[in-house]
Design a protein around this motif. Structure first.
Motif, PDB file in Angstrom:
ATOM      1  N   PRO A   6       0.815  -1.212   0.000  1.00 34.86           N
ATOM      2  CA  PRO A   6       0.000   0.000   0.000  1.00 34.86           C
ATOM      3  C   PRO A   6       0.853   1.268   0.000  1.00 34.86           C
ATOM      4  CG  PRO A   6      -0.879  -1.575   1.564  1.00 34.86           C
ATOM      5  CD  PRO A   6       0.434  -2.129   1.067  1.00 34.86           C
ATOM      6  N   GLU A   7       2.012   1.210   0.662  1.00 37.07           N
ATOM      7  CA  GLU A   7       2.895   2.375   0.715  1.00 37.07           C
ATOM      8  C   GLU A   7       3.446   2.709  -0.671  1.00 37.07           C
ATOM      9  OE1 GLU A   7       3.259  -0.346   2.735  1.00 37.07           O
ATOM     10  OE2 GLU A   7       2.409   0.531   4.541  1.00 37.07           O
ATOM     11  N   LEU A   8       3.830   1.689  -1.425  1.00 41.93           N
ATOM     12  CA  LEU A   8       4.358   1.904  -2.767  1.00 41.93           C
ATOM     13  C   LEU A   8       3.279   2.459  -3.699  1.00 41.93           C
ATOM     14  CD1 LEU A   8       6.670   1.651  -4.792  1.00 41.93           C
ATOM     15  CD2 LEU A   8       5.945  -0.712  -5.204  1.00 41.93           C
ATOM     16  N   VAL A   9       2.103   1.881  -3.641  1.00 39.18           N
ATOM     17  CA  VAL A   9       0.996   2.366  -4.469  1.00 39.18           C
ATOM     18  C   VAL A   9       0.632   3.798  -4.063  1.00 39.18           C
ATOM     19  CG1 VAL A   9      -1.425   1.995  -5.117  1.00 39.18           C
ATOM     20  CG2 VAL A   9       0.118   0.035  -4.870  1.00 39.18           C
ATOM     21  N   ALA A  10       0.609   4.078  -2.773  1.00 39.66           N
ATOM     22  CA  ALA A  10       0.272   5.423  -2.295  1.00 39.66           C
ATOM     23  C   ALA A  10       1.310   6.440  -2.745  1.00 39.66           C
ATOM     24  CB  ALA A  10       0.156   5.429  -0.771  1.00 39.66           C
ATOM     25  N   GLU A  22      -4.632  -9.643 -10.809  1.00 38.52           N
ATOM     26  CA  GLU A  22      -4.008 -10.792 -10.154  1.00 38.52           C
ATOM     27  C   GLU A  22      -4.100 -10.703  -8.635  1.00 38.52           C
ATOM     28  OE1 GLU A  22      -0.089 -10.861 -11.841  1.00 38.52           O
ATOM     29  OE2 GLU A  22      -0.834 -11.564 -13.781  1.00 38.52           O
ATOM     30  N   ASN A  23      -4.826  -9.711  -8.132  1.00 39.14           N
ATOM     31  CA  ASN A  23      -5.049  -9.528  -6.697  1.00 39.14           C
ATOM     32  C   ASN A  23      -3.733  -9.493  -5.917  1.00 39.14           C
ATOM     33  OD1 ASN A  23      -6.681  -9.134  -4.460  1.00 39.14           O
ATOM     34  ND2 ASN A  23      -6.827 -11.311  -4.028  1.00 39.14           N
ATOM     35  N   ARG A  24      -2.775  -8.713  -6.444  1.00 42.96           N
ATOM     36  CA  ARG A  24      -1.463  -8.619  -5.795  1.00 42.96           C
ATOM     37  C   ARG A  24      -1.281  -7.320  -5.021  1.00 42.96           C
ATOM     38  NH1 ARG A  24       2.730  -8.329  -9.323  1.00 42.96           N
ATOM     39  NH2 ARG A  24       1.430  -8.064 -11.146  1.00 42.96           N
ATOM     40  N   ALA A  25      -2.347  -6.568  -4.817  1.00 37.42           N
ATOM     41  CA  ALA A  25      -2.241  -5.329  -4.033  1.00 37.42           C
ATOM     42  C   ALA A  25      -3.464  -5.184  -3.140  1.00 37.42           C
ATOM     43  CB  ALA A  25      -2.119  -4.122  -4.952  1.00 37.42           C
ATOM     44  N   ASP A  26      -3.237  -4.770  -1.939  1.00 38.33           N
ATOM     45  CA  ASP A  26      -4.318  -4.533  -0.989  1.00 38.33           C
ATOM     46  C   ASP A  26      -4.522  -3.023  -0.884  1.00 38.33           C
ATOM     47  OD1 ASP A  26      -6.096  -4.360   1.081  1.00 38.33           O
ATOM     48  OD2 ASP A  26      -4.882  -5.490   2.510  1.00 38.33           O
ATOM     49  N   LEU A  27      -5.637  -2.541  -1.424  1.00 36.08           N
ATOM     50  CA  LEU A  27      -5.900  -1.098  -1.431  1.00 36.08           C
ATOM     51  C   LEU A  27      -6.784  -0.646  -0.270  1.00 36.08           C
ATOM     52  CD1 LEU A  27      -6.482  -0.577  -5.260  1.00 36.08           C
ATOM     53  CD2 LEU A  27      -4.425  -0.093  -3.930  1.00 36.08           C
ATOM     54  N   ARG A  28      -7.068  -1.540   0.656  1.00 38.33           N
ATOM     55  CA  ARG A  28      -7.936  -1.155   1.778  1.00 38.33           C
ATOM     56  C   ARG A  28      -7.357  -0.024   2.603  1.00 38.33           C
ATOM     57  NH1 ARG A  28      -8.905  -6.912   4.355  1.00 38.33           N
ATOM     58  NH2 ARG A  28      -6.719  -6.977   3.759  1.00 38.33           N
ATOM     59  N   THR A  29      -6.042   0.053   2.696  1.00 40.77           N
ATOM     60  CA  THR A  29      -5.415   1.122   3.492  1.00 40.77           C
ATOM     61  C   THR A  29      -4.849   2.237   2.621  1.00 40.77           C
ATOM     62  OG1 THR A  29      -3.307  -0.048   3.541  1.00 40.77           O
ATOM     63  CG2 THR A  29      -4.844  -0.477   5.359  1.00 40.77           C
ATOM     64  N   TYR A  30      -5.188   2.241   1.339  1.00 42.88           N
ATOM     65  CA  TYR A  30      -4.715   3.301   0.435  1.00 42.88           C
ATOM     66  C   TYR A  30      -5.214   4.642   0.977  1.00 42.88           C
ATOM     67  CZ  TYR A  30      -4.008   5.920  -3.888  1.00 42.88           C
ATOM     68  OH  TYR A  30      -3.608   6.846  -4.825  1.00 42.88           O
TER      69      TYR A  30
END
Length: 83
Positions: A6-10, A22-30
């Motif tokens: 989430p930190e990298l995506v954010a 592919e469900n390789r990222a959890d965006l719940r805490t984005y």
């Protein structure tokens, strides 16, 4: 394949469509309200297909599509807003 944290995506505020599919990222805490999904343009429109499939997945989790745009002639990007 490693998951995108989430930190990298954010930090990038972008995520690859394949990562979503592919469900390789959890965006719940984005932490942000807006997010860009990026896909490579491919023959037969596969990149657009991947992009829109990722958009539909995120729609189920409270994200709305704002706009779609072509970037640099090789990528397509969907801009999303969390409800």
């Amino acid at each position: 394949m490693s998951s995108e944290t989430p930190e990298l995506v954010a930090h990038k505020r972008m995520i690859n469509a394949r990562t979503v599919l592919e469900n390789r990222a959890d965006l719940r805490t984005y932490p942000h309200r807006h997010l860009a999904i990026v896909s490579q343009l491919m023959p037969s429109g596969q990149g657009v297909t991947q992009l829109l499939a990722a958009v539909e997945i995120l729609d189920r989790f409270g994200w709305d599509l704002v706009n779609v745009s072509e970037l640099t002639g090789r990528q397509v990007c969907a801009f999303m807003r969390r409800r």
